[in-house]
Design a protein around this motif. Structure first.
Motif, short mmCIF file in Angstrom:
data_model
loop_
_atom_site.label_atom_id
_atom_site.label_comp_id
_atom_site.label_asym_id
_atom_site.label_seq_id
_atom_site.Cartn_x
_atom_site.Cartn_y
_atom_site.Cartn_z
N ALA A 142 -9.60 -50.80 -58.22
CA ALA A 142 -8.81 -51.85 -58.86
C ALA A 142 -8.68 -53.07 -57.95
CB ALA A 142 -7.43 -51.32 -59.22
N PHE A 143 -8.94 -52.89 -56.66
CA PHE A 143 -8.79 -53.98 -55.70
C PHE A 143 -10.13 -54.50 -55.18
CE2 PHE A 143 -4.89 -51.65 -55.82
CZ PHE A 143 -3.92 -52.62 -55.74
N ALA A 144 -11.23 -53.89 -55.63
CA ALA A 144 -12.57 -54.32 -55.22
C ALA A 144 -13.55 -54.00 -56.34
CB ALA A 144 -12.99 -53.59 -53.94
N VAL A 145 -14.64 -54.75 -56.40
CA VAL A 145 -15.69 -54.52 -57.39
C VAL A 145 -16.99 -54.22 -56.67
CG1 VAL A 145 -14.63 -55.94 -59.17
CG2 VAL A 145 -16.22 -56.98 -57.58
N SER A 146 -17.94 -53.63 -57.38
CA SER A 146 -19.24 -53.33 -56.79
C SER A 146 -19.95 -54.62 -56.42
CB SER A 146 -20.10 -52.54 -57.77
OG SER A 146 -19.50 -51.30 -58.03
N GLU A 147 -20.74 -54.55 -55.36
CA GLU A 147 -21.40 -55.75 -54.83
C GLU A 147 -22.36 -56.36 -55.83
OE1 GLU A 147 -22.85 -57.03 -50.44
OE2 GLU A 147 -23.45 -55.08 -51.15
N GLY A 148 -22.94 -55.58 -56.72
CA GLY A 148 -23.87 -56.12 -57.71
C GLY A 148 -23.20 -56.96 -58.78
N ASN A 149 -21.88 -56.89 -58.87
CA ASN A 149 -21.14 -57.61 -59.90
C ASN A 149 -20.52 -58.89 -59.33
OD1 ASN A 149 -21.70 -55.58 -61.74
ND2 ASN A 149 -19.84 -54.45 -61.25
N GLU A 150 -21.32 -59.78 -58.80
CA GLU A 150 -20.80 -61.01 -58.20
C GLU A 150 -20.04 -61.86 -59.22
OE1 GLU A 150 -24.06 -60.18 -57.68
OE2 GLU A 150 -24.02 -59.64 -55.57
N VAL B 294 -11.71 -50.15 -48.34
CA VAL B 294 -10.91 -51.14 -49.06
C VAL B 294 -9.53 -51.23 -48.44
CG1 VAL B 294 -9.90 -51.73 -51.29
CG2 VAL B 294 -12.20 -50.77 -51.20
N LEU B 295 -8.95 -50.10 -48.10
CA LEU B 295 -7.61 -50.07 -47.49
C LEU B 295 -7.60 -50.83 -46.17
CD1 LEU B 295 -4.76 -48.90 -47.96
CD2 LEU B 295 -5.45 -46.98 -46.54
N LYS B 296 -8.61 -50.62 -45.35
CA LYS B 296 -8.69 -51.31 -44.06
C LYS B 296 -8.85 -52.82 -44.23
CE LYS B 296 -11.27 -51.43 -39.76
NZ LYS B 296 -12.43 -50.98 -39.02
N HIS B 297 -9.67 -53.24 -45.21
CA HIS B 297 -9.87 -54.67 -45.48
C HIS B 297 -8.55 -55.32 -45.87
CE1 HIS B 297 -11.65 -58.40 -47.01
NE2 HIS B 297 -10.89 -58.23 -48.08
N TYR B 298 -7.81 -54.69 -46.79
CA TYR B 298 -6.54 -55.26 -47.22
C TYR B 298 -5.51 -55.26 -46.09
CZ TYR B 298 -7.60 -56.21 -52.06
OH TYR B 298 -8.12 -56.77 -53.19
N GLU B 299 -5.56 -54.25 -45.22
CA GLU B 299 -4.64 -54.22 -44.10
C GLU B 299 -4.92 -55.37 -43.13
OE1 GLU B 299 -3.08 -51.11 -40.67
OE2 GLU B 299 -4.92 -50.66 -41.76
N GLU B 300 -6.18 -55.69 -42.91
CA GLU B 300 -6.55 -56.74 -41.95
C GLU B 300 -6.49 -58.14 -42.55
OE1 GLU B 300 -10.41 -55.67 -40.57
OE2 GLU B 300 -9.68 -53.97 -39.41
N LYS B 301 -6.91 -58.31 -43.79
CA LYS B 301 -7.06 -59.65 -44.37
C LYS B 301 -5.94 -60.07 -45.32
CE LYS B 301 -11.18 -59.93 -42.53
NZ LYS B 301 -11.40 -60.65 -41.31
N HIS B 302 -5.34 -59.11 -46.01
CA HIS B 302 -4.32 -59.42 -47.02
C HIS B 302 -3.12 -58.51 -46.79
CE1 HIS B 302 -7.72 -61.40 -48.91
NE2 HIS B 302 -8.36 -60.24 -48.98
N PHE B 303 -2.44 -58.68 -45.65
CA PHE B 303 -1.43 -57.72 -45.24
C PHE B 303 -0.25 -57.65 -46.21
CE2 PHE B 303 2.22 -56.13 -42.87
CZ PHE B 303 1.69 -54.93 -42.42
N SER B 304 0.19 -58.76 -46.76
CA SER B 304 1.34 -58.70 -47.66
C SER B 304 1.03 -57.89 -48.91
CB SER B 304 1.81 -60.11 -48.04
OG SER B 304 0.78 -60.80 -48.72
N ILE B 305 -0.18 -58.03 -49.43
CA ILE B 305 -0.60 -57.24 -50.59
C ILE B 305 -0.75 -55.78 -50.18
CG2 ILE B 305 -2.45 -56.88 -52.28
CD1 ILE B 305 -2.93 -59.94 -52.11
N TYR B 306 -1.29 -55.55 -48.99
CA TYR B 306 -1.43 -54.18 -48.46
C TYR B 306 -0.06 -53.50 -48.34
CZ TYR B 306 -1.83 -50.60 -44.83
OH TYR B 306 -1.74 -49.44 -44.12
#
Length: 69
Positions: free
Chosen positions: A41-49, A16-28
């Motif tokens: 708090a920043f990601a949900v399980s894949e089954g919960n679309e 999750v940390l790497k995703h936010y660093e690459e895609k949402h840098f200001s939030i990261y």
């Protein structure tokens, strides 16, 4: 089971940390410690679309007041 980003709704590959660093840098940059300590708090399980879709942050343009001359 993978994770889905709450911001963009895409599947997170890696951490999750790497995703936010690459895609949402200001939030990261603003929330690095929070993301590290509470990645759920920043990601949900894949089954919960549905939950991921509902939790996406929706950005709207601010209201612009028309100027009269």
């Amino acid at each position: 089971m993978g994770k889905v980003c709450r911001i963009c709704g895409k599947t997170i590959i890696g951490g999750v940390l790497k995703h936010y660093e690459e895609k949402h840098f200001s939030i990261y940059a603003a929330n690095k410690a929070k993301i590290e300590s509470h990645p759920g708090a920043f990601a949900v399980s894949e089954g919960n679309e549905l939950l991921a879709e509902l939790s996406k942050v929706k950005y709207e343009e601010p209201y612009k007041k028309e100027q009269t001359t």
